[in-house]
Structure formats: C-alpha cells, structure tokens
Design a protein around this motif. Structure first.
Motif, PDB file in Angstrom:
ATOM      1  N   LEU A  81     -14.236  14.776 -29.432  1.00 51.54           N
ATOM      2  CA  LEU A  81     -15.333  13.943 -28.939  1.00 51.54           C
ATOM      3  C   LEU A  81     -16.080  14.605 -27.782  1.00 51.54           C
ATOM      4  CD1 LEU A  81     -13.252  10.647 -28.985  1.00 51.54           C
ATOM      5  CD2 LEU A  81     -15.043  11.265 -30.613  1.00 51.54           C
ATOM      6  N   ILE A  83     -14.959  15.206 -24.706  1.00 54.58           N
ATOM      7  CA  ILE A  83     -14.706  14.585 -23.395  1.00 54.58           C
ATOM      8  C   ILE A  83     -14.096  15.674 -22.512  1.00 54.58           C
ATOM      9  CG2 ILE A  83     -13.466  12.735 -22.175  1.00 54.58           C
ATOM     10  CD1 ILE A  83     -13.605  11.130 -24.834  1.00 54.58           C
ATOM     11  N   ILE A 120     -19.419  12.462 -26.576  1.00 57.47           N
ATOM     12  CA  ILE A 120     -19.307  11.054 -26.170  1.00 57.47           C
ATOM     13  C   ILE A 120     -19.873  10.833 -24.759  1.00 57.47           C
ATOM     14  CG2 ILE A 120     -17.595   9.250 -25.580  1.00 57.47           C
ATOM     15  CD1 ILE A 120     -18.388   9.414 -28.573  1.00 57.47           C
ATOM     16  N   CYS A 132     -17.302   2.685 -25.595  1.00 55.07           N
ATOM     17  CA  CYS A 132     -16.178   2.612 -26.545  1.00 55.07           C
ATOM     18  C   CYS A 132     -16.640   2.115 -27.910  1.00 55.07           C
ATOM     19  CB  CYS A 132     -15.047   1.737 -25.994  1.00 55.07           C
ATOM     20  SG  CYS A 132     -14.178   2.548 -24.638  1.00 55.07           S
ATOM     21  N   CYS A 135     -18.300   5.110 -29.434  1.00 53.74           N
ATOM     22  CA  CYS A 135     -17.256   6.062 -29.794  1.00 53.74           C
ATOM     23  C   CYS A 135     -16.536   5.604 -31.077  1.00 53.74           C
ATOM     24  CB  CYS A 135     -16.274   6.184 -28.627  1.00 53.74           C
ATOM     25  SG  CYS A 135     -14.994   7.384 -28.872  1.00 53.74           S
ATOM     26  N   LYS A 139     -16.264   7.670 -34.498  1.00 53.48           N
ATOM     27  CA  LYS A 139     -14.956   8.033 -35.073  1.00 53.48           C
ATOM     28  C   LYS A 139     -14.830   7.490 -36.497  1.00 53.48           C
ATOM     29  CE  LYS A 139     -12.511   6.646 -31.456  1.00 53.48           C
ATOM     30  NZ  LYS A 139     -11.497   6.396 -30.441  1.00 53.48           N
ATOM     31  N   CYS A 225      -8.011   7.678 -21.636  1.00 55.48           N
ATOM     32  CA  CYS A 225      -9.279   8.389 -21.806  1.00 55.48           C
ATOM     33  C   CYS A 225     -10.159   8.145 -20.576  1.00 55.48           C
ATOM     34  CB  CYS A 225      -9.964   7.868 -23.069  1.00 55.48           C
ATOM     35  SG  CYS A 225     -11.691   8.327 -23.180  1.00 55.48           S
ATOM     36  N   GLN A 227     -13.220   8.101 -20.272  1.00 56.94           N
ATOM     37  CA  GLN A 227     -14.473   7.396 -20.563  1.00 56.94           C
ATOM     38  C   GLN A 227     -14.272   5.889 -20.747  1.00 56.94           C
ATOM     39  OE1 GLN A 227     -17.730   8.614 -21.025  1.00 56.94           O
ATOM     40  NE2 GLN A 227     -16.942  10.474 -20.082  1.00 56.94           N
ATOM     41  N   VAL A 228     -13.010   5.449 -20.768  1.00 58.68           N
ATOM     42  CA  VAL A 228     -12.746   4.043 -21.114  1.00 58.68           C
ATOM     43  C   VAL A 228     -13.441   3.093 -20.145  1.00 58.68           C
ATOM     44  CG1 VAL A 228     -10.624   3.742 -19.755  1.00 58.68           C
ATOM     45  CG2 VAL A 228     -10.891   2.469 -21.890  1.00 58.68           C
TER      46      VAL A 228
HETATM   47 FE1  SF4 Z   1     -13.580   6.607 -27.216  1.00 54.13          FE
HETATM   48 FE2  SF4 Z   1     -12.324   6.959 -24.920  1.00 54.13          FE
HETATM   49 FE3  SF4 Z   1     -13.375   4.546 -25.495  1.00 54.13          FE
HETATM   50 FE4  SF4 Z   1     -11.224   5.455 -26.826  1.00 54.13          FE
HETATM   51  S1  SF4 Z   1     -11.338   4.945 -24.642  1.00 54.13           S
HETATM   52  S2  SF4 Z   1     -13.025   4.475 -27.725  1.00 54.13           S
HETATM   53  S3  SF4 Z   1     -11.645   7.664 -26.949  1.00 54.13           S
HETATM   54  S4  SF4 Z   1     -14.489   6.470 -25.180  1.00 54.13           S
END
Ligand code: SF4
Ligand code: ZN
Length: 297
Positions: A81, A83, A120, A132, A135, A139, A225, A227-228
């Motif tokens: 992704l 990251i 991402i 998310c 993302c 995915k 993660c 980015q969460v």
């Molecule tokens: Fe994507 Fe990270 Fe969110 Fe999971 S936590 S959906 S890997 S951005």
C-alpha cells in the motif's frame, strides 16, 4: 492445569470452550476447528486453488499457515500500500516473504504505486471516504483482480471472530440493513471475474489466533498501521471484550446466532453486474468504485 487431550501441562486456556490444552494439542485443535468452519460453510472445495490475502499481521499469516498445514493449495497475496512511515509496508512484506519461504508457497506481490502511481498516504483526503474506507476499497479491488488474473477461484482473508462480531455489533447498533445483508463468512463469486471470498477464521477470537501464531513461531508485524484513524471500531471491540470476560462465549453466541437466526431477515440483494467501462472488472454502475477513485486521484 492439565491438557484436556493428552494430560501434559496445559499452556492455553479456552474458557469459552471450557478446556485447557498444551501447545501441540492447541495447534491441532485450531486446525480442526478451522477445518470444521471451512466445511460447514463450504468455503473451499478439495483441490481448489486459494489465494490468501496477507498483510504481515498475525491473522492473515496464521490463516495462510493453517491452510497450508491442512493441505490446501494456498498461495499468498501481499498488496503493497506504500505506507512508508518507518518502513511499515516494507517490514510487513518481509514477514509475508518469510512465511512464504518457510511454507514453500508462492507469494504474489502487487504494488499500488507501480499499478497506479499512488499510495495510501497520498490517497488520504481524496473523496468523501475515510482513509481506511479508501484503503478497504483498494484492497478489495486488487485482491479480486489478482485472484482473477492468477486463475484462483477462491480468495481467503484473515477476519477473526472479534472483527466479525464487532462489525455485526456496529451494524446492529446502526440498523444498517445493507451491511447486515452482506455480513457472511462467504461472499459468493459471480461470473468469471468476481471471485468467491471466504473467512475461515470467523470462529476464532483474536486472542486464539495470536496464541496460534505465537506457538507456531510466526513472526508478524505487531504495531498498528500508522494510517489508521477512528476509534469507534475499537470501542465496539472493547465493549464485546468486557462482555466476554464476564460471560465467556458471548462473541461466538452473538455472531453465530446472527448467522443461524438473524441473517435470514436481511436477504442479500444481487443487483445485476456489468463490466466497468474503464477497467472491465465487475460493477453495478457504468464505472467501478475503484476507477472512480482513481479518476479523482
Ligand atoms: Fe488500510 Fe491501515 Fe486503515 Fe488498515 S488501518 S484499512 S491498512 S489504512
Ligand atoms: Zn473499473
């Protein structure tokens, strides 16, 4: 405490199953239990090629290890992704590669940046979705595309009981009929290009999967993660964990009860599919959500 199966000292307690097991009996129990879930929901046919979406986390790596152990023809798929915070994606990929090596199975790698020029973090703020949700869309698109291109008829993901029960909890609290109708351990494939998706770990709690991964010697990426965003989902998980502590088996009864008695009240809609005018993959609209997202990117 002694192992209920062989009488050796127990290492893992399973209060919701009213038993304790030693390490080797626990590993065997997890495989048998997962095998029963696969059969009950007719997830994977004997001899079928399965693609397991692996993130580098404990759930997906455990699932891959389990399916390989059970003799399924399971390869892995890692979606990079992009990251790059502290090398998160690169370190996650290393975990997936290490397991591929020890299982002797193929790992397919799809790089979002190579495919689209985007990552991402760069997609943050594009459109109305949270990162998310964006993302998740990316995915799901690449999981399905990679399975289709690779000739796999089944795609497996590592969702566990905590994931499914907390998602059900959220959908019930909001009476979200659209999501309730879709909540299932199997999403059937449609036509050639929409690949069946299965969740063989739906009856194992997060803790049970972590214990499996630990005892199996799997090296997984432990940090969250970077980015969460959003804590609502965690709050639902916490609430269910508190209920589980007082009444072991609550999560399982809640989720399984829905599958047995609740789901029939929310029949899944199957709007006709057509091919996306841009990428040719299945969609209900003229252009699929992924291509619409890319057009904004
Ligand atoms: Fe994507 Fe990270 Fe969110 Fe999971 S936590 S959906 S890997 S951005
Ligand atoms: Zn498209």
């Amino acid at each position: 405490m002694k192992c209920r199966s062989c009488g050796k000292p127990a290492q893992v307690e399973l209060p919701q199953h009213n038993r304790a097991l030693c390490a080797s009996c626990y590993l065997a129990w997890v495989a048998e239990y997962t095998g029963r879930t696969i059969k009950r929901f007719r997830m994977i046919a004997p001899g079928e090629r399965v693609l397991v979406a692996v993130s580098g986390g404990k759930d997906s790596l455990s699932l891959w290890s389990l399916l390989a152990e059970m003799g399924y023809r399971a390869d892995g798929l890692y979606i990079d992704l992009g990251i790059d915070h502290d090398g998160y994606s690169a370190r996650s990929l290393k975990r997936a590669q290490a397991l591929a090596g020890s299982l002797g199975r193929e790992l397919l790698v799809v790089s979002l940046e190579e495919e689209t020029g985007l990552t991402i973090p760069r997609l943050r703020g594009k459109g109305a979705r949270t990162i998310c949700s964006t993302c998740g869309l990316v995915k799901r698109y690449y999981m399905n595309l990679a399975a289709y291109r690779g000739g796999y008829s089944c795609l497996a993901t590592g969702h566990n009981l905590d994931d499914e029960a907390s998602s059900l909890f959220s959908n019930v609290l909001n009476w979200d009929e659209r999501y309730l109708s879709r909540q299932s351990p199997v999403s059937p494939g449609r036509g050639e290009k929409l690949i069946r998706r299965v969740k063989p770990l739906v009856h194992l709690t997060e803790k049970e999967v972590a214990q499996y991964a630990f005892l199996r010697g799997i090296d997984w990426i432990m940090e969250e993660c970077p980015q969460v965003e959003g804590s609502t989902f965690h709050q639902y998980k916490d609430a269910l964990n508190r209920l589980e502590l007082h009444s072991p088996g609550t999560k399982r009864r809640f989720y399984d009860g829905y599958l047995r008695t609740g789901r029939k009240h929310f029949p899944a809609e199957e709007p006709p599919l057509r091919e996306c005018g841009v990428c040719g993959m299945p969609t209900t609209l003229d252009t699929c959500s992924f291509c619409r997202l890319m057009a904004r990117g």
